[in-house]
Design an enzyme around this catalytic site. Structure first.
Site, short mmCIF file in Angstrom:
data_model
loop_
_atom_site.label_atom_id
_atom_site.label_comp_id
_atom_site.label_asym_id
_atom_site.label_seq_id
_atom_site.Cartn_x
_atom_site.Cartn_y
_atom_site.Cartn_z
N LYS A 102 0.86 -1.18 0.00
CA LYS A 102 0.00 0.00 0.00
C LYS A 102 0.89 1.22 0.00
O LYS A 102 2.02 1.18 0.50
CB LYS A 102 -0.87 0.02 1.26
CG LYS A 102 -2.06 0.93 1.16
CD LYS A 102 -3.13 0.24 0.35
CE LYS A 102 -4.47 0.87 0.40
NZ LYS A 102 -5.51 -0.07 0.03
N ASP A 142 -6.91 4.13 -4.89
CA ASP A 142 -7.51 3.95 -3.57
C ASP A 142 -8.20 5.28 -3.25
O ASP A 142 -8.44 6.08 -4.16
CB ASP A 142 -6.42 3.59 -2.54
CG ASP A 142 -6.99 3.00 -1.26
OD1 ASP A 142 -7.22 1.77 -1.22
OD2 ASP A 142 -7.22 3.75 -0.29
#
Ligand code: GLU
Length: 409
Positions: A102, A142
């Site tokens: 991430k 995201d």
């Protein structure tokens, strides 16, 4: 418990069931690599802005690492580590050949012009281009990022490495993106909602839903719920919310929200706050925005009997225990929102084969992955008398653990 402790708590609940050794737990929880970079850039007014970016590569036992880029003021090292770890279990639960990663930048995108957003994206890729790539680590959208941001990111990456569309997913269709990627997370959410309702001998048609969030995930979720005949009775976005116990007219609300930059003021509905939404009269609650919103208090008063975690980490660990005691069925994030990364995988496959799939094929393959994964999680939960979350972790940790042991260190 903060988010990092909560992620460890969920991991340990499953690891206890599996009798996993302390050494394996430590190995599997420790991220492979955590990078924090300075992002200096010229703002529109000529001043220098300095931002902080992160990329955390959690685990690559099952393949190249995969996970989104989040642009949000609350991004920090702990959050990115937690979300990277979730990606490792998520890709394992749906059995796609990736590890977890991430990244993100601590920035409020509402304060950036389009030019500033492009520059911050390019400067960030300048800093991390060596650690990402089609066989290493593949970013995607995201919170706060979208297909346009991915287009700038891939363009910047290619300045160093040449043509390589598979280095990033969630790209625009014109730049080697995939049909159905934008809608994928919302579509996956509705597929698992349908699957869990069938197990509970109920149907999507006629069920009432409260939905928190009207961004990419929330808006596609609302659309597909509406098309399936479910009644979406309440929706909130960052600025406010609307409620109509008869069911909101989603196509009109989508148009209203596009024209008015939010759902607030939608005719024929009453105003509702985020807090009211979480507790409102609806059979199903779908948090599709920020993490940590289902607190102990919400878990105690909530009326919904089913929670579908479309957001990452929406339920606090203490709240999860209360929901279990109250027999509320929770479909965990690492399963419920895995549709996005699954279609990212399809995009990567198409890029590597230079062969495009049409939308029906993407939808059909997504449905198969989500339904198979849901059934497997449901069956483990029944067999071992554990929550769906613990069952999903048992599957995820099991797959990562076996790959780790087989490969050796
Ligand atoms: N950001 C999404 C997630 O949290 C998608 C990640 C991806 O497609 O790689 O699952």
């Amino acid at each position: 418990m903060n988010a990092v402790e909560a992620a460890r708590y969920y991991f340990n609940q499953a690891a206890d069931h599996m009798g996993l050794s302390q050494n394996m737990r430590k190995l599997m929880l420790t991220p492979k690599r955590e990078v924090k970079v300075q992002i200096p850039m010229e703002m529109d007014n000529g001043e220098i802005g300095t931002f902080i970016g992160y990329r955390v590569q959690h685990d690559d036992a099952r393949g190249p690492m995969k996970g989104g880029l989040r642009f949000h003021p609350e991004v920090d090292a702990d959050e990115v580590v937690t979300l990277a770890q979730l990606m490792t279990w998520k890709t394992a639960v749906v059995n796609i050949p990736y590890g977890g990663a991430k990244g993100g930048i601590a920035v409020d995108i509402s304060q950036l012009s389009r030019g500033e957003l492009e520059r911050i994206t390019r400067r960030f890729i300048d800093n991390i281009h060596d650690m990402i790539g089609p066989d290493k680590d593949i970013p995607a959208p995201d919170m706060g990022t979208n297909a346009q941001v991915m287009a700038w990111a891939v363009n910047q990456y290619e300045k160093y490495h040449g043509f390589s569309p598979a280095c990033i997913t969630g790209k625009p269709l014109e730049l080697h993106g995939s049909e159905g990627r934008e809608e994928a997370t919302g579509r996956g959410v509705v597929i698992v909602t349908d699957a869990v309702l069938k197990k509970l001998k109920r149907t999507l048609a006629g069920s009432t839903v409260a939905l928190q969030g009207f961004g990419n995930v929330g808006s596609f979720t609302a659309r597909f719920l509406y098309e399936s005949g479910a009644k979406v009775v309440a929706i909130t976005d960052v600025a406010g919310g609307v409620r109509n116990p008869q069911g909101l007219d989603i196509p009109s609300l989508l148009r209203w929200s596009a024209d008015h930059k939010g759902v607030t003021g939608f005719p024929g509905a009453e105003a509702i706050t985020n807090d009211e939404l979480l507790r409102c009269e609806a059979e199903i609650l779908i948090p599709a925005a920020l993490g940590g919103v289902i607190t102990e208090n919400v878990a105690r008063d909530m009326r919904a009997r089913v929670v579908i975690e479309a957001a990452n980490n929406p339920t606090r660990a203490e709240a999860d225990e209360i929901l279990q005691k109250r027999d509320v069925v929770v479909v965990p994030d690492i399963l419920a929102n895995a549709g996005g990364v699954t279609v990212s995988y399809f995009e990567w496959v198409q890029n590597r084969q230079h062969f495009r799939w049409d939308l029906p094929r993407v939808r059909q393959e997504l449905e198969r992955v989500m339904v198979d994964s849901f059934d497997r999680v449901w069956n483990i939960a029944q067999e071992k008398h554990v929550s769906l979350r613990t069952a999903a972790y048992i599957i995820g940790i099991g797959r990562v653990g076996r790959a780790t042991v087989l490969g050796g260190i």
